[in-house]
Design a protein around this motif. Sequence first.
Motif, mmCIF file in Angstrom:
data_model
loop_
_atom_site.group_PDB
_atom_site.id
_atom_site.type_symbol
_atom_site.label_atom_id
_atom_site.label_comp_id
_atom_site.label_asym_id
_atom_site.label_seq_id
_atom_site.Cartn_x
_atom_site.Cartn_y
_atom_site.Cartn_z
ATOM 1 N N MET A 662 0.831 -1.202 0.000
ATOM 2 C CA MET A 662 0.000 0.000 0.000
ATOM 3 C C MET A 662 0.866 1.253 0.000
ATOM 4 N N GLN A 663 0.919 1.929 -1.135
ATOM 5 C CA GLN A 663 1.579 3.229 -1.242
ATOM 6 C C GLN A 663 0.551 4.197 -1.806
ATOM 7 N N LEU A 664 -0.413 4.520 -0.971
ATOM 8 C CA LEU A 664 -1.578 5.258 -1.433
ATOM 9 C C LEU A 664 -1.255 6.723 -1.680
ATOM 10 N N HIS A 665 -2.016 7.283 -2.631
ATOM 11 C CA HIS A 665 -1.929 8.706 -2.924
ATOM 12 C C HIS A 665 -3.211 9.371 -2.458
ATOM 13 N N SER A 666 -3.082 10.566 -1.929
ATOM 14 C CA SER A 666 -4.239 11.246 -1.364
ATOM 15 C C SER A 666 -5.286 11.576 -2.420
ATOM 16 N N ALA A 667 -4.885 11.614 -3.718
ATOM 17 C CA ALA A 667 -5.834 11.944 -4.787
ATOM 18 C C ALA A 667 -6.747 10.767 -5.133
ATOM 19 N N LEU A 668 -6.424 9.572 -4.624
ATOM 20 C CA LEU A 668 -7.223 8.387 -4.946
ATOM 21 C C LEU A 668 -8.589 8.470 -4.280
ATOM 22 N N LYS A 669 -9.634 8.225 -5.068
ATOM 23 C CA LYS A 669 -11.005 8.303 -4.559
ATOM 24 C C LYS A 669 -11.711 6.965 -4.745
ATOM 25 N N LEU A 670 -11.173 5.946 -4.101
ATOM 26 C CA LEU A 670 -11.803 4.628 -4.171
ATOM 27 C C LEU A 670 -13.168 4.642 -3.491
ATOM 28 N N LEU A 671 -14.154 4.054 -4.155
ATOM 29 C CA LEU A 671 -15.470 3.871 -3.569
ATOM 30 C C LEU A 671 -15.665 2.426 -3.112
ATOM 31 N N GLY A 675 -12.072 -7.407 -0.677
ATOM 32 C CA GLY A 675 -11.212 -8.569 -0.834
ATOM 33 C C GLY A 675 -9.757 -8.305 -0.514
ATOM 34 N N LEU A 676 -9.483 -7.270 0.276
ATOM 35 C CA LEU A 676 -8.106 -6.947 0.661
ATOM 36 C C LEU A 676 -7.703 -7.774 1.874
ATOM 37 N N PHE A 677 -6.468 -8.310 1.853
ATOM 38 C CA PHE A 677 -5.922 -8.992 3.032
ATOM 39 C C PHE A 677 -4.940 -8.044 3.704
ATOM 40 N N LEU A 678 -5.120 -7.869 5.005
ATOM 41 C CA LEU A 678 -4.364 -6.883 5.758
ATOM 42 C C LEU A 678 -3.545 -7.572 6.844
ATOM 43 N N ASP A 679 -2.238 -7.262 6.883
ATOM 44 C CA ASP A 679 -1.398 -7.750 7.983
ATOM 45 C C ASP A 679 -0.566 -6.589 8.508
ATOM 46 N N HIS A 680 0.446 -6.900 9.333
ATOM 47 C CA HIS A 680 1.231 -5.845 9.969
ATOM 48 C C HIS A 680 2.070 -5.060 8.969
ATOM 49 N N LYS A 681 2.295 -5.611 7.788
ATOM 50 C CA LYS A 681 3.120 -4.918 6.801
ATOM 51 C C LYS A 681 2.365 -3.794 6.094
ATOM 52 N N VAL A 682 1.066 -3.836 6.199
ATOM 53 C CA VAL A 682 0.255 -2.821 5.501
ATOM 54 C C VAL A 682 -0.039 -1.682 6.471
ATOM 55 N N PRO A 683 0.402 -0.476 6.161
ATOM 56 C CA PRO A 683 0.183 0.641 7.088
ATOM 57 C C PRO A 683 -1.270 1.098 7.087
ATOM 58 N N ILE A 684 -1.770 1.416 8.258
ATOM 59 C CA ILE A 684 -3.106 1.997 8.377
ATOM 60 C C ILE A 684 -2.989 3.508 8.503
ATOM 61 N N LYS A 685 -2.178 3.968 9.471
ATOM 62 C CA LYS A 685 -1.879 5.394 9.550
ATOM 63 C C LYS A 685 -0.944 5.778 8.402
ATOM 64 N N ASP A 686 -1.291 6.880 7.727
ATOM 65 C CA ASP A 686 -0.545 7.333 6.540
ATOM 66 C C ASP A 686 -0.549 6.265 5.451
ATOM 67 N N GLY A 687 -1.553 5.431 5.460
ATOM 68 C CA GLY A 687 -1.714 4.404 4.427
ATOM 69 C C GLY A 687 -3.182 4.302 4.059
ATOM 70 N N LEU A 688 -3.850 3.298 4.627
ATOM 71 C CA LEU A 688 -5.272 3.119 4.356
ATOM 72 C C LEU A 688 -6.099 4.335 4.749
ATOM 73 N N ASP A 689 -5.677 5.046 5.775
ATOM 74 C CA ASP A 689 -6.496 6.172 6.243
ATOM 75 C C ASP A 689 -6.512 7.343 5.265
ATOM 76 N N LYS A 690 -5.810 7.210 4.121
ATOM 77 C CA LYS A 690 -5.913 8.223 3.062
ATOM 78 C C LYS A 690 -7.164 8.026 2.209
ATOM 79 N N LEU A 691 -7.808 6.874 2.393
ATOM 80 C CA LEU A 691 -9.050 6.604 1.669
ATOM 81 C C LEU A 691 -10.217 7.116 2.502
ATOM 82 N N HIS A 692 -10.897 8.138 2.004
ATOM 83 C CA HIS A 692 -11.969 8.776 2.774
ATOM 84 C C HIS A 692 -13.351 8.548 2.184
ATOM 85 N N ASP A 693 -13.445 8.100 0.928
ATOM 86 C CA ASP A 693 -14.727 8.083 0.224
ATOM 87 C C ASP A 693 -15.319 6.689 0.086
ATOM 88 N N LEU A 694 -14.750 5.693 0.744
ATOM 89 C CA LEU A 694 -15.189 4.310 0.554
ATOM 90 C C LEU A 694 -16.667 4.117 0.895
#
Length: 907
Positions: A662-671, A675-694
């Motif tokens: 996960m190297q997310l960009h703030s411009a991404l507007k995923l709705l 089916g995502l698998f999440l473990d300790h390697k995937v950042p939530i802060k400064d990572g997934l939390d850039k997705l606001h529109d889901l």
Amino acid sequence: MAVDAVVSVVIQKVTDMLRGISVTQNKLIVCQVCEIMNSLDSMRDLLMTSVIPQQDDHYLDAVYMVEDGIEKFTLKVVCRRKVFGFLTNHIFFLDNLNSCLKINQKIKKITTQLMNLKHRENNPSFLAKQATDHVSFSYSCNEEVMQIVGVKESFQQKKQMSSFSYKEEELGIFGLKNDVEILVNQLTNNSSQHVVLIVGQGGVGKTTLARKIYKNGDIKQHFQFRVWVSVLEHYTTKDILLALMKSTDIVTDNKDDDEVMKFRLSEYLNNKRYLIILDGASSYNIWEHIKEAFPDVTNGSKLVFTSSQKVEIQTTQVTLFLHSMMPLSEDDSWKLFKDKVGTEKRWDLVPDISKQAILQSCKGLPLNIVMLAGRFAMITDSSSWSEVFSSMQNSMDVLTICYNDLSDNLRVCLLYLVLFPKEFDIPVRRLLRLWLAEGFVEHNSPEVFPEDTAQTYFDELVNRNMIQVSKLRSDYSPRRCFVLGVVHDYLSQKAKDTNLFHAYGNLINSEEDSCLNVRRMVEYESPKREQASKKQFKCSLFNPSQLRSYMSFNHQQTDYMQANRIGSFLGKIADDGFGLLRVLDLEGVYKPILPENIGNLCNLRYLGLRSTYLDSLPPSVGELTNLETLDLKHTCIDELPCSIWKLKKLHHLNLNEMCLDMQLHSALKLLTLWGLFLDHKVPIKDGLDKLHDLRELGITFFLTSNQEDLMNWISSLTDLRSLRLRSKDNFGRPSKLMLQSMSNLGQLSHLNLLGKLEKLPDYKQFPPTLKVLTLSISLLEHDPMQTIGQLPCLTVLRLLGQSYIGKEMVCVKGGFSKLKVLKLWMLKELECWFVEEGSMQSLKHLEIRCCEKLHSIPTTLLQQPRLENLVLTGMPHAFAADVERSKWDNTSMTIKNWKFPSLHANS
């Protein structure tokens, strides 16, 4: 007309494209692009006010040429920017300027011709010139000739077997109650009449009646095996046999001849009481061709045919029951019309002459009645109905009246359904995303997601009864849809007139020797095997440079020839480097081969690979800068390139429990992120939390320390509508699941939780709009019903495998006020279940599966008058017998005796 609608939507689409691209910072070219958009607006205004007799094809071709030019221009800019970056504006300034000038020149030429047409009814000189007119657009050193798309073809649609759920949208059931009773009795009384024939004119309700019978509770209980097959008049015996065998576990090959298939099907059906419905069987000798496949005609098995004409069944070995359907009487027709329009309308404002006009137009046919009622229902003020009455005076048929009343965007969206096989169950998810990818949905405001606009399109077409809902979700929202056969036939001709799409099989079999120019190509499943040399020859004539969409419904497993052909075909487009392909929908195709340079398809908006069982994707998929939907559900793909997160237009990403970098960009507007698998390697802060529109989120995770961060992020997704959380350990076993308050998720309606819960949160911490709740392997020790019963909007509750491990369950008075569906699966320790008076007053469907220790179902539920369906699976015979004695007669009961494998929390 259909041509007007297509032209209007094409102009809208290319205008949106120009608005959405930053061509350059140079003011001169910016002015030219603005001039093009102004010219397009003028062209659209003229088309809306002009009458174009006999010349639709020429204007359509001319507008298609403009579309080609603009799409290629914008695509060139995007592709060059990927290579040259900011230098693009300087290196290709003259090319871009020249392209803009030529495009604008062509638009103004068409606009001038339209203006002249307003003063002259015919323009022969234009016709002669238009037939040979070619326009060139200069992009760099090369000159590229834009060819007019005008290839005509006669295409036929292939149909596939449709399946139906326990809840379906019913069309025109009014007046069919007696028909249903007669036929259900005929089919279940073990009479010697093995074949039932339902006949009547188109639109009288034959298919509706057959569907009502097919899903009837008594029918389900009586027959061990049921199959529905939709057939066309051009269908072969082999088509029917293949459709039937797909409903069995018989492994077959298209190379099998008819006699072999009949023998294998007969063996499978032997000693089974079966019901086969062949909808639309118009062949006079269809029974003679397939009768060997159906044994045991004396054990109560039945075949049902629906047809617009009386099918001749000439045999002494079978007796026939004929059921003729007649149009509704005027009284019944008027009652149905008022019911569909709405009883709150001012019916006293409708004079008798208008009432008679409605009845004469509908001719007693339920389809006509509900479609015309849908048209009237759209008018909020009854006093404005005079406009519709005046349109009916032109003696147009009801379908034409209703179709012409649609907006341009709705017409094209409706026409698009013809690409799917006739009466094919279309996933609503898939349809709406395809509309978006094709550019059919108008973008009115940057503050409104186009997905919401597409949903309003769909809702209106359903409300107008132009689209039928065939399957509902558990919360009764539409899941699958289709258009009725009569409507499909009507739309097919209009789709043909506009060159909306071409069928692959017809291109192969075409006798045309000229180069084939096609905008959309659809491949249908066919048992016919064309010669490879002929395929290769015709494919060499096919020019894919103008192709916008490729869809395949050829779902034959292990068809490696098809996989290779798709790979070769896509390779040709990708090698060109500037393909205009917007849609690549291969859902259900077995392991198609994708070219390594698929990233060259910069215009691609939709990549549908669901249920293809692909193992990998080319890394260049991360270069599809315009991609909006990437659907990899039910594949074996476990890796995507990091560049996928740079796709700023990506809105829908469906995976198959895939772990991503996960190297997310703030411009991404995923709705959609499912089916995502999440473990300790995937950042939530400064990572997934850039997705606001889901809006839809489905995550499987293995987290021992930072579940709190995950839940904090989820609680901030205020637009979330559907959430699935699965907590597992590193061996894939259910693990601890920690929940936080979700009370601020004001739009969440679906919640699916798998994992060990210490206790349920207080009901106030659940989303206030929650409609569907599913718990799996929660291992709850305390009765959850008191908490869950207080959820104000809950309509569906599923307590699945070991979600509750206690012995007693109590539903208190006043609880579950809106609950309609309750499923209790594999609650191994449950013994006693109490439901107090006044609880679960709205329950319609109850399913109990493998709860072996449960003593009984509460009498308060069994005597509940609203309970329609009761399904028992894997329950003791004594339990089922007791329920059978205690339930009300109006409750349909289904018993399934097979056992399911045990589900253990620690396995």
